[in-house]
Write an enzyme that holds these catalytic residues in place. Structure first.
Site, mmCIF file in Angstrom:
data_model
loop_
_atom_site.group_PDB
_atom_site.id
_atom_site.type_symbol
_atom_site.label_atom_id
_atom_site.label_comp_id
_atom_site.label_asym_id
_atom_site.label_seq_id
_atom_site.Cartn_x
_atom_site.Cartn_y
_atom_site.Cartn_z
ATOM 1 N N PHE A 13 0.658 -1.122 -0.083
ATOM 2 C CA PHE A 13 -0.220 0.014 -0.095
ATOM 3 C C PHE A 13 0.779 1.195 0.102
ATOM 4 O O PHE A 13 0.892 2.124 -1.113
ATOM 5 C CB PHE A 13 -0.673 0.170 1.140
ATOM 6 C CG PHE A 13 -1.562 0.956 1.537
ATOM 7 C CD1 PHE A 13 -2.654 1.989 0.740
ATOM 8 C CD2 PHE A 13 -1.658 1.656 2.818
ATOM 9 C CE1 PHE A 13 -2.993 3.230 1.028
ATOM 10 C CE2 PHE A 13 -1.923 3.308 3.079
ATOM 11 C CZ PHE A 13 -2.905 3.985 2.344
ATOM 12 N N ILE A 14 1.970 1.708 0.708
ATOM 13 C CA ILE A 14 2.494 2.857 0.814
ATOM 14 C C ILE A 14 3.598 2.485 0.525
ATOM 15 O O ILE A 14 4.292 3.113 -0.387
ATOM 16 C CB ILE A 14 2.765 2.506 2.325
ATOM 17 C CG1 ILE A 14 1.816 3.076 3.782
ATOM 18 C CG2 ILE A 14 4.172 4.565 2.243
ATOM 19 C CD1 ILE A 14 2.129 2.827 4.819
ATOM 20 N N SER A 121 6.273 3.792 13.415
ATOM 21 C CA SER A 121 5.193 3.920 13.180
ATOM 22 C C SER A 121 4.975 4.865 14.371
ATOM 23 O O SER A 121 5.285 4.754 15.503
ATOM 24 C CB SER A 121 4.064 2.969 13.649
ATOM 25 O OG SER A 121 2.832 2.934 13.400
ATOM 26 N N TYR A 180 2.438 -5.429 18.043
ATOM 27 C CA TYR A 180 2.836 -4.779 16.827
ATOM 28 C C TYR A 180 3.530 -3.389 17.310
ATOM 29 O O TYR A 180 5.226 -2.617 16.775
ATOM 30 C CB TYR A 180 1.857 -4.397 16.114
ATOM 31 C CG TYR A 180 2.105 -3.265 14.861
ATOM 32 C CD1 TYR A 180 3.270 -3.435 13.569
ATOM 33 C CD2 TYR A 180 1.239 -1.900 15.043
ATOM 34 C CE1 TYR A 180 3.619 -2.771 12.636
ATOM 35 C CE2 TYR A 180 1.763 -0.967 13.508
ATOM 36 C CZ TYR A 180 2.658 -1.350 12.579
ATOM 37 O OH TYR A 180 2.742 -0.686 11.932
ATOM 38 N N ARG A 248 -7.152 11.832 16.036
ATOM 39 C CA ARG A 248 -6.147 11.092 15.046
ATOM 40 C C ARG A 248 -5.624 11.948 13.981
ATOM 41 O O ARG A 248 -5.862 13.004 14.368
ATOM 42 C CB ARG A 248 -6.417 9.805 14.669
ATOM 43 C CG ARG A 248 -6.491 8.508 15.333
ATOM 44 C CD ARG A 248 -5.707 7.846 16.314
ATOM 45 N NE ARG A 248 -6.247 6.887 16.466
ATOM 46 C CZ ARG A 248 -6.376 6.828 18.399
ATOM 47 N NH1 ARG A 248 -6.326 8.104 18.833
ATOM 48 N NH2 ARG A 248 -6.746 5.163 18.588
#
Length: 361
Positions: A13-14, A121, A180, A248
């Site tokens: 995706f990225i 992230s 994660y 967010r």
């Protein structure tokens, strides 16, 4: 200054957007990707003819050595993403994110490649920054009893009052709260150790909530924007947990790609012992939005049912995390170009990624 850029996970995706942005900047691009079925479905994503593709896993030293041949810089995006289904996912996260990154960096250490951009992230922060009447303070885990009463704001350990959310900065303490997040922080530590020991330079990009065309659909590992889209495509209302006021920073995938390529340039400028060997950067729009606001915007753009705010909660979910983008703007000269309203409106109608591959322009 360009040359050959290796993008691990460059079919994702990225990663596919990073490939596109790097080509526009004059890079010759090579992609190392395992084409995992749980990411790409049954179809192999289509990449431009001038992009060299090495099919293999980053944990496979032979594949990595082949991919690194003649390379000038590396963008490491290959990873298992999302929060997972349950703790049974932990071994795959550790193998895909930690062990594979260690393998890549060990291979790079045996070459002359000394420029690295790591896709990290915002999950490394855990809860974002907060303050109370006395100043900044770390947010403790939220009490189950409060959540069941619909009291979702974390409380100050000093005053007992609800905390006030603030913008998180790169030098703030990290507090990963799931498997994660732990693996992303481990990647940062590995990159820092590699840079220190080899004389390399590592830019660690803490991506915030990325959305845009090509997001994977119908998977528990997808972002919240994709989950809302998938329900709307099925004719169902998006389900918003808690009260929908979770804060967010939503940043468009094309902006993330341009920031990633800008960081490759930073690794070249910071040479000769000048500047830090490794540096973290928030990749964020700098604008505060809410989960409920995102759901409503996607539903409105598609003309679908209005979101339903359920009041449900999941233990361990983060209440607020929004970013200061001051460092990346000052040091990389990067600015986001896709406004929230325009980006979400387009995303509501653009293709998502499923078993049919989305070609990269």
């Amino acid at each position: 200054m360009t040359g050959i850029l290796l993008v691990t996970g460059g079919a994702g995706f990225i990663g596919s957007r990073v490939v596109q942005a790097a080509r526009r900047e004059g890079w010759r691009v090579r992609v190392l990707d395992s084409f995992r079925r749980d990411v790409h479905g049954d179809a192999i994503p289509v990449l431009p003819d001038d992009v060299e593709v090495v099919r293999g896993d980053v944990a496979d030293r032979g594949a990595v050595d082949a991919a690194l041949d003649g390379v000038d810089a590396v963008c490491h995006l290959a990873a298992k993403v999302g929060l997972g289904v349950d703790f049974s996912d932990a071994p795959d996260y550790a193998a895909s994110n930690v062990l594979a990154t260690a393998q890549l960096l060990a291979a790079m250490a045996a070459t002359e490649v000394r420029r690295l951009v790591l896709a990290s992230s915002m999950v490394v922060y855990g809860e974002g920054a907060y303050r109370d009447s006395h100043g900044r303070v770390a947010a403790p885990p939220r009490a189950v009893a409060d959540l069941r009463r619909g009291e979702f704001e974390p409380r100050s350990p000093r005053t007992g009052e609800p905390l006030i959310p603030d913008l998180v900065r790169e030098d703030d303490a990290v507090d990963p709260r799931n498997v994660y997040a732990l693996t992303k922080l481990a990647q940062e530590h590995l990159a820092t150790a590699w840079a220190r020991e080899t004389g390399g330079r590592a830019a660690m990009l803490r991506y915030h909530n990325v959305y845009g065309p090509g997001m994977p659909r119908d998977t528990p590992y997808a972002g919240v924007a994709a989950l809302f889209r998938s329900r709307l495509e099925a004719g169902l209302a998006p389900l918003v947990f808690e009260d929908g006021c979770q804060r967010r920073d939503f940043v468009h995938v094309d902006d993330v790609a341009s920031a990633t390529v800008a960081a490759v340039g930073w690794t070249a400028r910071v040479t000769g012992g000048e500047g830090p060997a490794s540096r973290a950067f928030n990749v964020a729009s700098g604008e505060v939005r809410t989960i409920g606001e995102l759901a409503a915007a996607i539903a409105a753009a598609r003309g679908g049912p209005a979101p339903i705010t359920t009041g449900d909660f999941r233990l361990g979910d983060i209440r607020h995390v929004t970013a200061s983008a001051d460092r990346i703007r000052a040091e990389l000269g990067w600015r986001p170009r896709v406004a929230f309203a325009d980006g979400v409106r387009r995303f509501a109608l653009e293709p998502m990624r499923d078993a049919a591959a989305v070609p990269v322009p």
